[in-house]
Enzyme design. Structure first.
Site, mmCIF file in Angstrom:
data_model
loop_
_atom_site.group_PDB
_atom_site.id
_atom_site.type_symbol
_atom_site.label_atom_id
_atom_site.label_comp_id
_atom_site.label_asym_id
_atom_site.label_seq_id
_atom_site.Cartn_x
_atom_site.Cartn_y
_atom_site.Cartn_z
ATOM 1 N N ARG A 53 -5.730 4.076 8.973
ATOM 2 C CA ARG A 53 -6.616 3.493 7.900
ATOM 3 C C ARG A 53 -7.513 4.498 7.346
ATOM 4 N NH1 ARG A 53 -10.946 -0.048 8.544
ATOM 5 N NH2 ARG A 53 -11.467 -1.224 6.670
ATOM 6 N N HIS B 172 -11.775 -10.816 10.049
ATOM 7 C CA HIS B 172 -13.251 -10.311 9.603
ATOM 8 C C HIS B 172 -14.151 -11.251 10.055
ATOM 9 C CE1 HIS B 172 -10.874 -8.860 5.521
ATOM 10 N NE2 HIS B 172 -10.864 -7.837 6.487
ATOM 11 N N CYS C 240 -2.426 -9.219 9.235
ATOM 12 C CA CYS C 240 -2.803 -10.101 10.277
ATOM 13 C C CYS C 240 -4.192 -10.260 10.760
ATOM 14 C CB CYS C 240 -2.012 -10.129 11.451
ATOM 15 S SG CYS C 240 -2.160 -8.595 12.467
ATOM 16 N N ALA D 61 -5.489 -7.518 12.897
ATOM 17 C CA ALA D 61 -5.673 -6.397 11.711
ATOM 18 C C ALA D 61 -6.826 -6.187 11.372
ATOM 19 C CB ALA D 61 -4.554 -6.032 10.692
HETATM 20 S S1 CFN Z 1 -9.148 -5.748 4.930
HETATM 21 FE FE1 CFN Z 1 -10.648 -5.404 3.507
HETATM 22 S S2 CFN Z 1 -12.535 -4.487 4.120
HETATM 23 S S3 CFN Z 1 -11.176 -6.382 1.643
HETATM 24 FE FE2 CFN Z 1 -10.760 -4.267 1.132
HETATM 25 S S4 CFN Z 1 -12.429 -3.113 0.989
HETATM 26 FE FE3 CFN Z 1 -8.369 -3.171 1.350
HETATM 27 S S5 CFN Z 1 -6.770 -4.250 2.529
HETATM 28 MO MO1 CFN Z 1 -6.957 -2.103 3.470
HETATM 29 S S6 CFN Z 1 -8.390 -2.398 5.176
HETATM 30 FE FE4 CFN Z 1 -9.433 -1.873 3.492
HETATM 31 FE FE5 CFN Z 1 -11.723 -2.860 2.953
HETATM 32 FE FE6 CFN Z 1 -13.018 -5.113 2.130
HETATM 33 FE FE7 CFN Z 1 -8.228 -4.117 3.957
HETATM 34 S S7 CFN Z 1 -11.439 -0.818 3.582
HETATM 35 S S8 CFN Z 1 -8.292 -1.197 1.939
HETATM 36 S S9 CFN Z 1 -9.185 -4.020 -0.576
HETATM 37 N N1 CFN Z 1 -9.960 -3.436 2.667
HETATM 38 C C1 HCA Z 2 -4.269 -3.764 7.156
HETATM 39 C C2 HCA Z 2 -4.683 -2.279 6.997
HETATM 40 C C3 HCA Z 2 -4.436 -1.815 5.280
HETATM 41 C C4 HCA Z 2 -2.983 -1.604 5.425
HETATM 42 C C5 HCA Z 2 -2.666 -0.731 4.062
HETATM 43 C C6 HCA Z 2 -1.470 -0.629 3.490
HETATM 44 C C7 HCA Z 2 -5.446 -0.477 5.475
HETATM 45 O O1 HCA Z 2 -4.313 -4.504 6.112
HETATM 46 O O2 HCA Z 2 -3.919 -4.129 8.296
HETATM 47 O O3 HCA Z 2 -0.802 -1.731 3.402
HETATM 48 O O4 HCA Z 2 -0.988 0.570 2.882
HETATM 49 O O5 HCA Z 2 -5.893 -0.326 4.300
HETATM 50 O O6 HCA Z 2 -5.031 0.348 6.046
HETATM 51 O O7 HCA Z 2 -5.026 -2.588 4.629
#
Ligand code: CFN
Ligand code: HCA
Length: 541
Positions: free
Chosen positions: A92, A194, A58, A61
């Site tokens: 995370r 974001h 969401c 998040a």
């Molecule tokens: S929201 Fe982003 S900020 S897009 Fe990427 S590299 Fe994932 S989903 Mo989990 S939280 Fe994480 Fe980053 Fe960019 Fe999210 S650190 S792993 S692919 N990510």
């Molecule tokens: C998020 C955080 C997440 C969830 C990871 C997962 C992360 O989307 O709120 O589904 O295992 O990297 O911690 O993307």
């Protein structure tokens, strides 16, 4: 050599046949059989169809968890029911170190701050409780800053977190208090969060401290969140090259670093999806150019470093960078060559977030593996098709609810070096400045790109391709493994990492080699395949 991929047309048809016609029409646009010669559109950043099991998270998040979460000396106070805080607490794996002040320095990452909203606050309003919580957090910790994050009920009942924050900032005097309207339901995914986080960080923090940096080559690293210590490994490499990091957005970051970040000469953008907004705003207001980089993979890391060397046009820096690459890359290549004995020709699928499903294909390539299918949870069209598509996006589902900040140039505070190096000059040199190549052009013909993949589609893809490894998150992990395929978490790295930079690549090769060398998952029988209640879940051979 190139692997020839099977044509997945029948697979796509089979998947769509199960959906009601209207839904099939919508999903069809998010599933693209890649033809690199064509300009294909990948539908993305649209609402998930209600009732479908999505991987997405969401808006809250994306704002609180992703962008602000890794900053160690801000108190991130969640205004909402306790579950929103509890279930996002330290999941995370964004790491921190104690910073220059040592173990006594401010680091609130281990804490969980929430207003713990109750029914009574929903009925009569929660602003009073929020004020009390801000006061209490301030009295106990005396932090430099408090961020207030709205959860779904806050938007529904209309608590004004911005007014409360302004009032408390005034009252406390020496604490920067600011709010985020990042209610979970606000966008179509965490991506909206974001954007909201970037806007508020830019408005309330960036540019507050004009102290000039002492280093010679000053950069910010945007979109690196220090998951599994990735940021530490990248810092190690920068240090070896003599490159100074003013601020990382936002792995192991501090408020002080954000405040000075506008004094850097160059912004490097690692995860474009989560932070392109910040790069654009800093370029407009302070004249800082940005370049897309990727530190996932040995070759990508070397390429990123060389790009930085070219940007600064400094021979000594370039020589140092070559020295570092010459020292580090052979070790990476040697490990890849060794691991390849077990990984060559194997198939991977990646369904992760908004950048890793692309970046990690590089590491698999270095292992001689082919990505047969991939997609983002919440990428936008430019993450698939490259930045060239931006002007043609008619409705950006995210931005409908998000305030567009009107940023103007501040010529007085333009960084002289940054504004001296003209963007055109960089482009002439072939540096991808303000340019971003999406996932699509890096994938093979006939690979299947699927945006916001559903659970049903995941099952069908596994059945069709029988991949050797599936990359996704915790919600997918056990379901996929029960179908006999090992799953590598590319969010948390399954307690491993770092995977970025040179040492990270070595770690990744070894972890993947290990996972591909076990047959344990193939011996499993999923509970739903059991013939009776006493049927064992491990097949005896
Ligand atoms: S929201 Fe982003 S900020 S897009 Fe990427 S590299 Fe994932 S989903 Mo989990 S939280 Fe994480 Fe980053 Fe960019 Fe999210 S650190 S792993 S692919 N990510
Ligand atoms: C998020 C955080 C997440 C969830 C990871 C997962 C992360 O989307 O709120 O589904 O295992 O990297 O911690 O993307």
């Amino acid at each position: 050599e190139e692997m020839k991929l099977p044509d997945p047309s029948t697979l796509k048809d089979e998947i769509l046949a199960k959906y009601p016609p209207k839904i099939a029409r919508k999903r069809a646009k998010s599933m693209v059989i890649n033809d690199t010669k064509l300009d294909q559109e990948v539908q993305s950043n649209v609402r998930t169809i209600p009732g479908i099991i999505t991987q997405r998270g969401c808006t809250y998040a994306g704002c609180k968890g992703v962008v602000l979460g890794p900053t160690r000396d801000i108190i991130n106070l969640v205004h909402g029911p306790i579950g929103c805080s509890f279930y996002a607490w330290l999941t995370r794996r964004n790491q921190t170190d104690p910073g220059p002040e040592g173990p006594d320095g401010e680091n609130f990452i281990n804490y969980c701050f929430s207003t713990d909203m109750q029914d009574e606050n929903i009925v009569f309003g929660g602003e009073k409780k929020l004020k009390q919580a801000i006061q209490e957090a301030y009295d106990i910790f005396k932090p430099k800053a408090i961020g207030v994050f709205s959860t779904c009920p806050v938007g529904l009942i209309g608590d004004d977190v911005h007014a409360v924050s302004r009032e408390m900032k005034e009252k406390l005097g020496d604490c920067n208090v600011f709010g985020f309207s990042c209610e979970g339901y606000k966008g179509v995914s965490q991506s909206a969060g974001h954007h909201i986080a970037n806007n508020q960080l830019f408005r309330h923090v960036v540019g507050n401290d004009d102290t000039k940096p002492e280093g010679k080559f000053n950069i910010n690293l945007l979109g690196e969140y220090n998951i599994g210590g990735d940021g530490f490994e990248i810092d190690r490499i920068f240090k070896a090259c003599g490159i100074d990091v003013i601020c990382t957005f936002s792995g192991n970051s501090t408020m002080g670093a954000f405040e000075k970040s506008h004094t850097a000469d160059l912004n490097l953008v690692m995860c474009h999806r989560s932070i392109n907004y910040m790069a654009e705003m800093m370029e407009t207001k302070f004249g800082i150019p940005w370049m897309k980089v990727n530190f996932i993979g040995g070759d990508s890391t070397a390429k990123a470093l060389r790009k930085i060397g070219e940007y600064f046009e400094d021979e000594a820096l370039q020589a140092k960078i070559e020295e570092v690459i010459a020292e580090e890359l052979p070790k990476v290549e040697a490990r890849a060559a060794e691991a390849r004995k077990r990984t060559e020709g194997k198939m991977a699928m990646l369904f992760v977030g908004g950048s890793r499903a692309h970046h990690y294909q590089e590491l698999f390539k270095e292992l001689g593996m082919e990505t047969v299918s991939a997609g983002y949870e919440f990428g936008h069209r430019d993450d698939y098709e490259g930045r060239k598509v931006l002007p043609t996006i008619k409705v950006d589902a995210d931005s409908r609810n998000i305030e567009e900040l009107k940023i103007e140039a501040d010529p007085e505070r333009f960084n002289p070096r940054a504004s001296e190096i003209k963007l055109e000059t960089l482009q002439e040199k072939g540096l991808e400045v303000s340019d971003y190549k999406g996932m699509k052009s890096d994938m093979s013909d006939n690979s299947l790109i699927v945006d916001d993949i559903t659970h049903w589609e995941t099952e069908k893809l596994i059945e069709f391709y029988k991949p050797d490894i599936f990359c996704a998150g915790i919600k997918e992990k056990y379901v996929v493994q029960k179908s006999g395929i090992p799953l590598k978490q590319l969010h948390s790295y399954d307690y491993g990492g770092p995977y970025a930079g040179f040492e990270g690549a070595v770690n990744f090769y070894t972890d993947i080699e290990t996972m591909l060398s076990t047959t344990i998952w193939k011996k499993l029988k999923a509970p739903w395949l059991a013939t009776s209640a006493t049927d064992p879940c491990i097949c005896a051979e």
